[in-house]
Every structure is written in C-alpha cells, then in structure tokens.
Design an enzyme around this catalytic site. Structure first.
Site, PDB file in Angstrom:
ATOM      1  N   LYS A  60       0.928  -1.369  -0.131  1.00 23.54           N
ATOM      2  CA  LYS A  60      -0.238  -0.187   0.029  1.00 23.54           C
ATOM      3  C   LYS A  60       0.899   1.251  -0.029  1.00 23.54           C
ATOM      4  O   LYS A  60       1.996   1.291   0.403  1.00 23.54           O
ATOM      5  CB  LYS A  60      -0.891  -0.160   1.245  1.00 23.54           C
ATOM      6  CG  LYS A  60      -2.039   1.060   1.494  1.00 23.54           C
ATOM      7  CD  LYS A  60      -2.723   0.656   2.708  1.00 23.54           C
ATOM      8  CE  LYS A  60      -3.821   1.477   2.792  1.00 23.54           C
ATOM      9  NZ  LYS A  60      -4.692   1.123   4.211  1.00 23.54           N
TER      10      LYS A  60
ATOM     11  N   SER B 234      -9.582   1.008   3.476  1.00 23.81           N
ATOM     12  CA  SER B 234      -8.782   1.918   2.567  1.00 23.81           C
ATOM     13  C   SER B 234      -7.668   1.215   1.519  1.00 23.81           C
ATOM     14  O   SER B 234      -7.297   1.821   0.732  1.00 23.81           O
ATOM     15  CB  SER B 234      -8.141   2.938   3.361  1.00 23.81           C
ATOM     16  OG  SER B 234      -7.151   2.365   4.449  1.00 23.81           O
TER      17      SER B 234
ATOM     18  N   SER C 139      -9.614  -1.457   7.330  1.00 30.54           N
ATOM     19  CA  SER C 139      -9.075  -1.173   6.222  1.00 30.54           C
ATOM     20  C   SER C 139      -8.283  -2.639   5.468  1.00 30.54           C
ATOM     21  O   SER C 139      -8.002  -2.491   4.186  1.00 30.54           O
ATOM     22  CB  SER C 139      -8.279  -0.150   6.065  1.00 30.54           C
ATOM     23  OG  SER C 139      -8.952   1.045   5.948  1.00 30.54           O
TER      24      SER C 139
HETATM   25  N1  GLN Z   1     -12.762   3.185   6.955  1.00 30.49           N
HETATM   26  C1  GLN Z   1     -12.363   3.439   8.311  1.00 30.49           C
HETATM   27  C2  GLN Z   1     -12.050   5.015   8.152  1.00 30.49           C
HETATM   28  O1  GLN Z   1     -12.446   5.555   7.217  1.00 30.49           O
HETATM   29  C3  GLN Z   1     -11.143   2.751   8.574  1.00 30.49           C
HETATM   30  C4  GLN Z   1      -9.952   2.954   7.649  1.00 30.49           C
HETATM   31  C5  GLN Z   1      -8.762   2.263   7.998  1.00 30.49           C
HETATM   32  O2  GLN Z   1      -8.869   1.228   8.736  1.00 30.49           O
HETATM   33  N2  GLN Z   1      -7.604   2.704   7.820  1.00 30.49           N
HETATM   34  O3  GLN Z   1     -11.490   5.570   8.982  1.00 30.49           O
END
Ligand code: GLN
Length: 489
Positions: A76, A151, A175
């Site tokens: 990532k 994400s 994520s």
């Molecule tokens: N969807 C969650 C957020 O927007 C988790 C994101 C993540 O785990 N980086 O914060």
C-alpha cells in the site's frame, strides 16, 4: 499460475520449475494489461522489479532460500520505501520520496520478497471505498462499476485480479478486512503491537496495524511470520509478544471442540439478508466440522463506531499537523506570510475527507470539549475491550460477518459520510480492543464476494488462523476468482 497462492509459487520456485524472474514477468505483464481498468497500482517500476527478481534467483543459486524468496508482494502507498515515491495517495505528499524503508519493508526485503509496487488507497487511509484517493478511484475486479473496499482497496483489487499474489495493507478500523471481504480474498490484521509501525504513515497511532492480503490463510501466515517482531524504534511495538509458529497454526483441518462465539449484535436486521445467510451457512459448516457455536453478546459494539470517529480523527488531527508545507510535501506558490503558507498549503494539499477528519479531531480535542468527547470515547473503548475479555472467557474465537453489505457502486456513498462510516460497523471494535482479526471468503451474495471475520484474543493469531484454515480446507471459496480477469468464478 496467476491465480496460484504464494505457497504454490514458492513450491514451484524451490523445485526449479520456474524462476523469480519468470514469476515477476508474469505479474508485470498482468499489471500492464489490467491496471488501467482497475487503477490498483499507483506506482510501478518494472525494471526495478526485475532487478530484485534477478537478485533473488542469484541468491537462491548460492544460498538456502529465505522464507519469501522470489515471491512478489505489493505494498500500500502508506509504507515508506526508499525506492520510488511514497504518497499516501494524497496531493500533499505528491512526489514525496521517503528517506528510509518502513521496518516491515526492511523485513520483507530480508525475507527475500520482490516488492512489486505501490497500491492505491483512500487518502491517508481514511475511507472504506478507495474513492478518496488523490490518484483516482480503484475498481473491484468482480464488478468494475463497484468499489474494492478501503482503505487498502488497491492491495485488495490487485490480489483479487491476480496482478500480484499478495500485498500488504494497513487496518485502523477495518481497512485490511473490509476490502478483503468485498473482493473475495483473505486478510489478517494482527494484534496491535505485533508489527512495527515505524515508517508507516500514521493515521491513528493507537489503532494502526499492518498486515497481509492474500489468496489463502497460509499465505497470510507466511507473510505475517516475516514481518512481526519487536522494533525498539516503535514505542508501541511489544517486546515480549508471545511467539507463534505461524505455519503450524494453519495445519488444522478440523474444528473438533473449538468454541466459536456468535455475537448477536453482528447478526442484525438492516444488514444484507444474503450476506447474513452466507455467514450463517459458514457457521453451520463449522458446526459440521466439530465446532460448538455459542451465542454471546458484545453489548458495547453499538457504540464502537461513534467512539472510533472521535478517537481516530483526534489522533489524525495531531498526526497530520506535520504536513505544513515546511518540512515535506506540498507548499503553495507565493505565500504572503507564514500563516498564509500553512493554510494554503494544507488547503491545496488535503482532500475533503481528510479535512473533515482533521476538523472533527481538532474540535474533539479542543479545550472545553475534550472531556465530553475524547475522554468519553476512551471510556467507551475500555467498555468495548471488556466485552471481548468477558467473551473470551467463554469461547476460543468469535465469528461474524466482516461487512454488513457487499461491494457497493462507485459514487453511491460519497455524498453521505455517515453511511460510508457504517461500512466498518463490524470491524472497528476489533481495532479499539487491539485484537487480531481475519477476513476470508465464505460465499457470494448478489453475485459478489462475502467475508467471514474471525476475531481472537490478543496475541492468539494462531487461534484465528487455525479456525480459518480449517474452514478454508472444507470449502472451495478461495479457488474462485473473477472471470473477467482470467479467473474461475
Ligand atoms: N474506514 C475507516 C475509516 O475511514 C477505517 C479506515 C482504516 O482502517 N484505515 O477511518
């Protein structure tokens, strides 16, 4: 081969049936053919990939192979790498080159892995759909009109479409697990403190954790085994974490005597009925394999999302204050004075979701509101942790759906942050409690993949991996892959 697991590729490499260079070429060709359609990779340097593969083949000819010798792994865009840009898919870090490798990148290199490139993500990992990326949306290989989750959506899409056999993601509120679920792959978030956060661009430091996204449970174990370990340069990396035999944990083939908790708060009206049916069927299968399903309650789950959306933005507002146009990242043109330089650089560099989080967090931390919001959220966090502690006195592992819905259409939730935030309703409590969580494919709903989430007690990734490996061995969901990308659906 493209849809082979990492361990199958490893077998072919060690038998001499193929070479790291051949494997690298295969995936580079697939990236060249399919990435335009998916936008899973935001940076790729084929010559550098081939050079690493050549070096690995040479190493193998002279030494015993290392644990991930010659295996391609994408990462990532949140991981600092000395090679190529590290941009966290944000304009504020456009063309930023990290001065050092993240600890986990160093460990992957030491294990002999071939780093394939940087994958797309929500800007600063804030999102559930990879639509907030400054480099364009990423698409789900099962239906390119739909989101790949987020994400870590680029990592998920890349593995699901076999543009790489494996990738690293990060998980602050879901994520790794949510994108794994909606793209039909397997992803593990280790226990908080198991994997070093050094060199991973910080979102919410008390929640962030890196982990693998792969085709199979064993592949998750292979990568996790290579990236864990105490790092004195990350103060939250735990020095005496109980060691695990990662591969042995995946050898279980039945579930005799395993006590699986089924929390009633994770099987509720309002979730997709087909998703619920798939997960219920998976639990039935576990029962056939010898497990005992025990109804449990995690009563504070209903407050987890609210607590998370105070804690995570608060920590983000502090972490992201470093992007001020001075030391690194974007600086506006012709600032009038210092304040103008700060405000315009940040205004131009950050996208709207990131700004929303910074504002929410700064508000929650401000004097007069701190006790009402931040402190209260931390108290709720303790209650969420206590729920799990009580549950694990009764059961070995907990099983839930990973996400209440399957992949939604691109654009469907972008105007409504609250419904977007609810995508992580089943994953967030695990981060608040710092526990290990794994998502694996368990069927299809609306012709789209469904994820089964396993949650274990702290440091018991082995329990999670064993349960998931037994379920995987008894089903055939991991063999499914999107036909439009040459797979077998
Ligand atoms: N969807 C969650 C957020 O927007 C988790 C994101 C993540 O785990 N980086 O914060």
């Amino acid at each position: 081969m493209p849809f082979s697991s990492l361990s199958e590729i490893q077998n072919r490499l060690s038998s001499g049936e193929t070479t790291a260079v051949e494997v690298a070429r295969l995936y580079l060709d697939r990236i060249a053919s399919f990435n335009d359609e998916l936008n899973a990779f935001v940076h790729i340097d084929p010559a550098h990939v081939l050079a690493q593969a050549q070096a690995s083949d040479k190493y193998r000819s002279e030494h015993d192979a290392r644990p991930l010798e010659g295996l391609p792994i994408a990462v990532k865009d949140i991981f600092c790498t000395q090679d190529g840009p590290t941009q966290c898919c944000s304009n504020i870090l456009k063309d930023f080159h990290a001065p050092y490798d993240a600890e986990v990148i160093t460990k992957l290199k030491e294990a002999g892995a071939v780093l394939v490139g940087k994958t797309n993500m929500d800007e600063f990992a804030m999102g559930s759909s990879t639509e907030t990326s400054a480099f364009g949306v990423c698409r789900n290989p099962w239906d390119t009109e739909r989101i790949p989750g987020g994400s870590s959506g680029g990592s998920a899409a890349a593995v699901a479409a076999a543009l790489t056999p494996a990738a690293l993601g990060t998980d602050t509120g879901g994520s790794i697990r949510q994108p794994a679920a909606v793209t039909g792959i397997t992803g593990l978030k280790p226990t908080y403190g198991r994997v070093s956060r050094r060199g991973i661009i910080a979102f919410a430091s008390s929640l962030d954790q890196a982990g693998p996204m792969t085709r199979t449970v064993k592949d998750c174990a292979m990568i996790t085994g290579a990236i864990v370990g105490h790092d004195p340069r990350d103060a939250t990396s735990v020095a005496d974490a109980p060691a695990i035999d990662w591969l042995a944990a995946c050898e279980s083939r039945d579930m005799k005597g395993l006590k699986i908790g089924k929390p009633k708060e994770y099987f509720v009206d309002g979730m997709d009925a087909e998703v619920r049916a798939s997960v219920e069927a998976a639990l039935k299968k576990c029962e056939e394999l010898g497990a005992e399903i025990i109804d449990i309650s995690l009563p504070n789950t209903e407050h987890a999302v609210a607590a998370y959306y105070v804690i995570a933005p608060s920590e983000a507002s502090a972490n992201l204050s470093r992007y001020d146009g001075v030391r690194f990242g974007h600086r506006c043109d012709n600032p009038e004075d210092l304040l103008d330089m700060y405000t315009r650089s940040r205004d131009e560099g950050f996208g709207s979701e990131v700004k929303r989080r910074i504002l929410t967090g700064a508000f929650a931390l401000s004097s007069g509101y701190y006790d009402a919001y931040y402190l209260k959220a931390q108290q709720v966090r303790t209650l969420v942790q206590q729920d799990f502690t009580a549950a694990f006195e009764q059961v070995d592992v907990i099983a839930t759906p990973t996400s209440p819905i399957t992949a939604f259409k691109l654009g469907e939730k972008t105007d409504d942050p609250l419904t977007m935030y609810l995508s992580d309703i089943f994953t967030i409590a695990v981060n608040l409690a710092g526990l290990p969580g794994l998502s694996q494919p368990c069927g299809f709903a609306n012709n789209l993949p469904v994820g089964l989430q396993w949650i274990g007690p702290a440091w018991r990734e082995d329990s999670v991996l064993s349960a998931a490996a037994a379920y995987e061995a008894a089903t055939e969901w991991t063999t499914r892959s999107p036909a439009a990308f040459g797979g077998e659906s």
